[in-house]
Each structure stands twice: as structure tokens, then as C-alpha cells.
Motif scaffolding. Sequence first.
Motif, PDB file in Angstrom:
ATOM      1  N   THR A 118      -4.661  -9.710  -7.880  1.00 32.55           N
ATOM      2  CA  THR A 118      -3.735  -9.904  -6.756  1.00 32.55           C
ATOM      3  C   THR A 118      -2.638  -8.847  -6.752  1.00 32.55           C
ATOM      4  O   THR A 118      -2.269  -8.320  -5.692  1.00 32.55           O
ATOM      5  CB  THR A 118      -3.114 -11.312  -6.830  1.00 32.55           C
ATOM      6  OG1 THR A 118      -4.168 -12.269  -6.951  1.00 32.55           O
ATOM      7  CG2 THR A 118      -2.303 -11.617  -5.576  1.00 32.55           C
ATOM      8  N   SER A 119      -2.113  -8.511  -7.915  1.00 31.56           N
ATOM      9  CA  SER A 119      -1.076  -7.478  -7.979  1.00 31.56           C
ATOM     10  C   SER A 119      -1.635  -6.112  -7.596  1.00 31.56           C
ATOM     11  O   SER A 119      -0.965  -5.326  -6.919  1.00 31.56           O
ATOM     12  CB  SER A 119      -0.453  -7.415  -9.376  1.00 31.56           C
ATOM     13  OG  SER A 119       0.508  -8.438  -9.507  1.00 31.56           O
ATOM     14  N   LEU A 120      -2.864  -5.826  -8.036  1.00 35.79           N
ATOM     15  CA  LEU A 120      -3.465  -4.546  -7.647  1.00 35.79           C
ATOM     16  C   LEU A 120      -3.677  -4.507  -6.130  1.00 35.79           C
ATOM     17  O   LEU A 120      -3.446  -3.472  -5.489  1.00 35.79           O
ATOM     18  CB  LEU A 120      -4.787  -4.320  -8.386  1.00 35.79           C
ATOM     19  CG  LEU A 120      -4.673  -4.147  -9.907  1.00 35.79           C
ATOM     20  CD1 LEU A 120      -6.034  -3.767 -10.495  1.00 35.79           C
ATOM     21  CD2 LEU A 120      -3.631  -3.091 -10.293  1.00 35.79           C
ATOM     22  N   ILE A 121      -4.095  -5.616  -5.545  1.00 37.13           N
ATOM     23  CA  ILE A 121      -4.208  -5.665  -4.080  1.00 37.13           C
ATOM     24  C   ILE A 121      -2.862  -5.288  -3.457  1.00 37.13           C
ATOM     25  O   ILE A 121      -2.795  -4.509  -2.504  1.00 37.13           O
ATOM     26  CB  ILE A 121      -4.661  -7.071  -3.615  1.00 37.13           C
ATOM     27  CG1 ILE A 121      -6.123  -7.311  -4.006  1.00 37.13           C
ATOM     28  CG2 ILE A 121      -4.480  -7.233  -2.100  1.00 37.13           C
ATOM     29  CD1 ILE A 121      -6.612  -8.750  -3.785  1.00 37.13           C
ATOM     30  N   GLY A 122      -1.788  -5.834  -4.035  1.00 35.58           N
ATOM     31  CA  GLY A 122      -0.456  -5.477  -3.529  1.00 35.58           C
ATOM     32  C   GLY A 122      -0.223  -3.976  -3.548  1.00 35.58           C
ATOM     33  O   GLY A 122       0.215  -3.386  -2.561  1.00 35.58           O
ATOM     34  N   ALA A 123      -0.543  -3.342  -4.682  1.00 38.08           N
ATOM     35  CA  ALA A 123      -0.333  -1.888  -4.797  1.00 38.08           C
ATOM     36  C   ALA A 123      -1.158  -1.129  -3.762  1.00 38.08           C
ATOM     37  O   ALA A 123      -0.691  -0.154  -3.166  1.00 38.08           O
ATOM     38  CB  ALA A 123      -0.706  -1.418  -6.205  1.00 38.08           C
ATOM     39  N   PHE A 124      -2.373  -1.582  -3.543  1.00 40.62           N
ATOM     40  CA  PHE A 124      -3.261  -0.873  -2.610  1.00 40.62           C
ATOM     41  C   PHE A 124      -2.834  -1.109  -1.163  1.00 40.62           C
ATOM     42  O   PHE A 124      -2.890  -0.198  -0.335  1.00 40.62           O
ATOM     43  CB  PHE A 124      -4.720  -1.294  -2.833  1.00 40.62           C
ATOM     44  CG  PHE A 124      -5.372  -0.577  -3.980  1.00 40.62           C
ATOM     45  CD1 PHE A 124      -4.967  -0.783  -5.288  1.00 40.62           C
ATOM     46  CD2 PHE A 124      -6.386   0.353  -3.762  1.00 40.62           C
ATOM     47  CE1 PHE A 124      -5.552  -0.115  -6.356  1.00 40.62           C
ATOM     48  CE2 PHE A 124      -6.986   1.039  -4.816  1.00 40.62           C
ATOM     49  CZ  PHE A 124      -6.565   0.793  -6.121  1.00 40.62           C
TER      50      PHE A 124
END
Lengths: 272, 272, 272
Positions: free
Chosen positions: A198-204
Motif C-alpha cells: 500500500t505504501s509503495l502504491i502511494g509512492a507510485f
Amino acid sequence: MRESLWKSVLSVRQNSPLVHNITNYVVMNNTANALLAVGASPIMAHAHPEIEEMVSICGVTVINIGTLDEYWIESMYKAAAKAQELGKPWILDPVGAGASNLRNTTVAQLLKYKPTVIRGNASEIMALANAGGKTKGVDSLHQSTEAIDAAKWLNENTGTVVCISGATDVVIFGNQKILIDNGHVMMTKVTGLGCTATSLIGAFVAGQPENAFEATAAAMALLGVAGEIATAQSNGPGSLQMNLLDKLYNITEEEFNKHIKVSQENGKTVSI
Amino acid sequence: MRESLWKSVLSVRQNSPLVHNITNYVVMNNTANALLAVGASPIMAHAHPEIEEMVSICGVTVINIGTLDEYWIESMYKAAAKAQELGKPWILDPVGAGASNLRNTTVAQLLKYKPTVIRGNASEIMALANAGGKTKGVDSLHQSTEAIDAAKWLNENTGTVVCISGATDVVIFGNQKILIDNGHVMMTKVTGLGCTATSLIGAFVAGQPENAFEATAAAMALLGVAGEIATAQSNGPGSLQMNLLDKLYNITEEEFNKHIKVSQENGKTVSI
Amino acid sequence: MRESLWKSVLSVRQNSPLVHNITNYVVMNNTANALLAVGASPIMAHAHPEIEEMVSICGVTVINIGTLDEYWIESMYKAAAKAQELGKPWILDPVGAGASNLRNTTVAQLLKYKPTVIRGNASEIMALANAGGKTKGVDSLHQSTEAIDAAKWLNENTGTVVCISGATDVVIFGNQKILIDNGHVMMTKVTGLGCTATSLIGAFVAGQPENAFEATAAAMALLGVAGEIATAQSNGPGSLQMNLLDKLYNITEEEFNKHIKVSQENGKTVSI
């Protein structure tokens, strides 16, 4: 699609988006490390007096209800409301939705602020949409495909991209669907890799909020591919946790393309 | 006894008990990972409005006072009271008992809800029983054998199984005693392995609450043996933390039996 | 100077100072592990009813505002006031100073209790001294040399030792300066190594509060040298986090002396 997914990976490395996290105590360290490994810049902040400033200065806010309590719930509401007001992307991780009344009422309220993306396992997505299904803690009881109806309902009613993670990750937006068949079952033995997703989705998404659908798929593909390569180098979940961070940091385009298993459905058209 | 201890290990792997933790910020990640590695399913939750639901849906609740404050103390009381009401097992880790008045009054209150098992180092067990001894933070100042009188007092007065961890772990219940001589001194250089021990006890007791005495010994033996093997593969506490998780995940019956050093005393009878 | 810096390392190993931390959720585990690895004994405690007892029984208190909120801010004020009252050393890590009004007012209040040492990156030190500079989250935007004026201002106005960490770490006290050119850029991809630095400074200052200037330099040199050696053994930030703990634990005098790059300026005199 592989090319554009890899471009998203490079974009995060080059632009180092600032990612604001209101997340749970269990995963804060791993989440911050995963964000740093892919090139993003994490901020963890939850204090009411500063929460709106943090939403304002960051490219995206990630809200994860894993270890919620009354104070943190208020932080989440303030942050989501501010993101909506500013037209900034924000991501929802409904950890353990369905496991308690408190979690259900909290995610119901958060949905009103229209998250840009929701990521959860099948049980959580189903609980979110009141599509039934009681969650067994934070583990998945259902195959991700069973939650597709719930995801479609969420997409139609809030406009959000929905990612159901599982053996096959399914990303849904309108009548489009991306399926990702990467990852390894040992990843379920490392705590918080869903939260990391979920955090990586945020970054992307921070780098391409106008195309949150593909940004979400790129983040999930990166984590799945890196996890798969890392598992092959690991003796168990301890070394997997470590090797995964290394691989998120040093993965090459060649490795990414060699392992990625992704397909797209647009209505009835399937492309790979 | 070796055979039944190994059966406990297999039982956790097969039944994947749901373990509810109210624990400290320092160790949440490690504890969750250790529980996953042995096959259990961890939930961390402390919010007052959901705490009783969490106790109800889980097989066991583990309460660790490491980074307590007023809100969390209330969570602990609510959870322990609910577990007692439902007749569910719950485990107490009195981290730093003796180091402050707040910790002493908190554990005194928690004792009233009759934990199924208590695990602490010698100082903590002695502080718990008001048997004297000032704690030097969360480290042990005393040999575990010195705290045996305190443990017996606790067992007689609350009916709880008591585990004094140290170079030799001592598990006490009535006039029975199991001694475990596994582990390695480098494990004291990894933060929170005592807390990990307590959570593993929770996972093991969830599957056999009627025999919490032996379940406690099985959890301590598993951690000690896995720690011993992992230490031999490590250059220091960083790699030990990682290798320990791997070994908890992939330990075989052969490895377990090869390393385990356990003896049992029943009154004056000693068996191995 | 190398010899006396190494003596500080040995002193921590031998005396095992008790280090009280009021720190952020992200780094608690790593910080505790780093303190254990160098031989110190960590305590994490923030509850108002016990905070003064904790300050009293420990050799030093480390205050880190990374994930502050109203309750924790009050804990920090109580602890700093108590340390000042008792004449005990305490260390300030102004994480993200400049990023929000809340952080600025909190560090301004904390400065009144005259920390023994402050460690931050250039942006944070500049924000602290109102020397301008807006922080980009918890990352540094400025070269450490640019913050030297701010550090001097802080030293003159509060009497504190100031450490500006960066590619070159600069430790300032009066007209003395120690420059340390160790470390590796990959260390910025592991979350919380700045916070770890601050906690290690705490451990080193506990043993020689009368010479906090050199104790600070010794802690920074140890972390930089260990980080440099660990990076050479690592594939990425995941393995670096692990190898760093191992190296903090097993570093030898020979390794320390081989790698250390330190120089001292006393007014206009430079020595190495």
C-alpha cells in the motif's frame, strides 16, 4: 504495458516523492525502508496539530488502520478530509476490516473522503463493501477472485481504484482489470508486506495521480517481482524481509521484465 | 518429553492459532514475524472500543507492559478481564517490573485477572512477587534460580504457570519444574527476544490451554534451540535476529531433538 | 585523538550505560538493537507517571521528536526538565524540525532545558536556530557546512554541543570543531540511522558527560566506520541494516583505526 510499468519504477527513483504515512506500529520501520529502497522519501506523522500541514507538503498520504485507536482515527479523518479538499491523492489500507465494529465504522467514514486507491486482501475488500465475509484477523480467507464483485461495487460508488492482493493481485478500475501473477507464498510469512504494498502504491501514485490505475499495477508488480527474486535467495521469512529490501533497491529492468507476469482485461479484450 | 514438545511445535504449524497481542512498540514487528514464522497468526490491537471483540475472536491474548501508558494500561485491564470472563488463556510479560511504581501497580492489578502464564527474567519475577530485587531496566541482574521462590509464591497465589527465563529457563507449576538449557548469550544482544518468547508461549498455549505448563516449555525450548542454531550461523546480533526467524520457520524434528537440553523435576524425581 | 575515541568505544562496552529513550515509533527497534550492539542497555519509556523515575535511574535521556504528538510532547518536556534539574545529560534529535509549526514550537521549548548535545541534519539544525531553510521531510536538503553558523548560534546560546550530520559530520563546541568523513551514501537509504546516531551519542555521553564534545565525535565515528565496513559487505539497504548491527557489535580497534577519517580544528589550528 511492461514498458510503462518499468517507467513508473524509474519515475519514483528519479522524482523521490514525499510519502506521508499514517500507519500501524507493526510495520512503520519496514514501510519506511521499502519506500527508501524504491527511491521515495517517507514521513510518518499523526499529530492532530500538524496533520494538515503534512498532507499539504507531501505528494500523497497513505492511511493504514492496522493499529488504530480513537486518536489515530481522528488523525486519519483529518488527513483524508484535507487530501480531498486539496485534490491530493490518498490511499486506504483497511487492515482487518470486518474483524471489529470499530474497524468497520472507521473505514465506512474514510470511504466518504473518496480514496484514490484502496488495497486489501479479499476479506478486507469484501468487508469494506459489505459484501459479507468475516475476516480471520489480518489474513485472507478468500481467493482474491471472490472479492471482485465487492471491488467493482467500491469502484462504482466511490470512483476509487481497487487492488485485491493475493496469489494473483487484481487491480480494478471501471471495466478495466490488470492481473499480476508474481510474488511467492513465503511473503505471507513476513509481517506487513501488504502494508508495504500500500505504501509503495502511494509512492507510485504520487508521481502519476492522473493514472492511479496503472501506477497501482506498477507498484504491485515491482513488489511481486522483487519478492519472487528475493525468496529464491532466502532460507526463510527472516532473510526474505532483508533480501526484499535489497532487491527493491537494486532491481534492474532486465530482471523486472524477465519475471513479470501481468495481463490486462478491458471489458472482454484480454492483452498481455 | 521431547516427543510431546515437538508435537506442540507441529500443532502450532498445523492449527495456526490467532494470537492477540497488546505489546510494546519496540518489539511489535519482531514479535509478529516470530509468530508468523512458527505458523501462528498475529493480531496487534489495543483500542478500547474493539479490545473485547479481539479477545473473543482470538485463541489467546498476550499482554506485555514494555512501553505502557495510561491508555494502554486500560486496554490491558479490559483485555485481561475479558479473557478471565470467557475462560480464555492469557499471558503476562511484566517487562521492567520493579523499575517504576507505575509498572508495579499495573502488574499487581493484572495479577488479579489470573494470567495463564507469566514469563519474565529473574528480576521481573522477583519484583512481581514483591520478593525484593530492583530491576536494572529490562535486563536481568539475577540468576534465574534465585527467583524460584518468587515463582512458587506466584504459582501458589494465582494458579499461574511461571517461566523464569535466563541462561537456564525454569518453568514452574505446582511442584513440577522443567529446566531448559538452550539458547546463547548473544540472544541478549537482540532486543525483545524475551517478548518474542512470551508471544510464542501464547501461540503454544492457545492450542493446549489445558496443559499450559508443557506448552510453555515447548515454546521456550523451540526459541532456545532455534536461537542456538541461528547464533552458530551469525556474525553478530543483526544476523542473529534474521537467522532466528528463518530457523523458527524451517527447523526440523531432527534439529530440535539434536540440540534440546531439557529436564523435568516432579517433586524430588528428576527425569530427562 | 583516535586513541581517545576508541577508548570511548571500549568504555561503553565495559560500563553498559543505561540509556533512556523517548523516541519515534519507526526506529525504536533499530535504536534498541544498536544500543545493545555497542554494549549499552536501552530503556524505552514515555508514560507521564514514570518518566521522572526513568530519567533518574538512567545515565542519559535521548529525546527524538520523529513521531511526536501532544502526549509524547508532554513526556519530552517532563523528561528534559527532570534531567536539567538533576544535572543529568540529555540529547535532542529534532527530527523534521522546520516541517511543521508543531515541531518548531516543540523544539523551541525543549531548547530551554539546555540539551547536552543536539544532533540533526543541516536543515534541522538550521530550522532549530531559525537560520532559515525549510526541511523536505526528514531528509537533508543542505550540505552540512551550510548549517555551521546555525550550530554556532545554538552553541553560544544554549551551551550545547551540536552535531550536524551529513556526508561530513561536523561536531561543534565553542571554537572547537571535529570533522568526520566516514559513512556511506547508502546509509541514507536505511530508515532511522540518524536517530541511531543520536542514541549512540547518548550512550557515549553517559560515560563521559564532562566531555560530551569528544563523546559525540566518538559515537559518530563509530557509526560512520561501522557503516562504511557494513556497506562494503551489503547488496542494498536491507543487508546494510543487518550488517551494521553486526559490525557495531564486533568492530575491532584495528578496523576502527584503519577506516577512521577525523580531523580537529581548534580556532585556526587543524590537527589530525
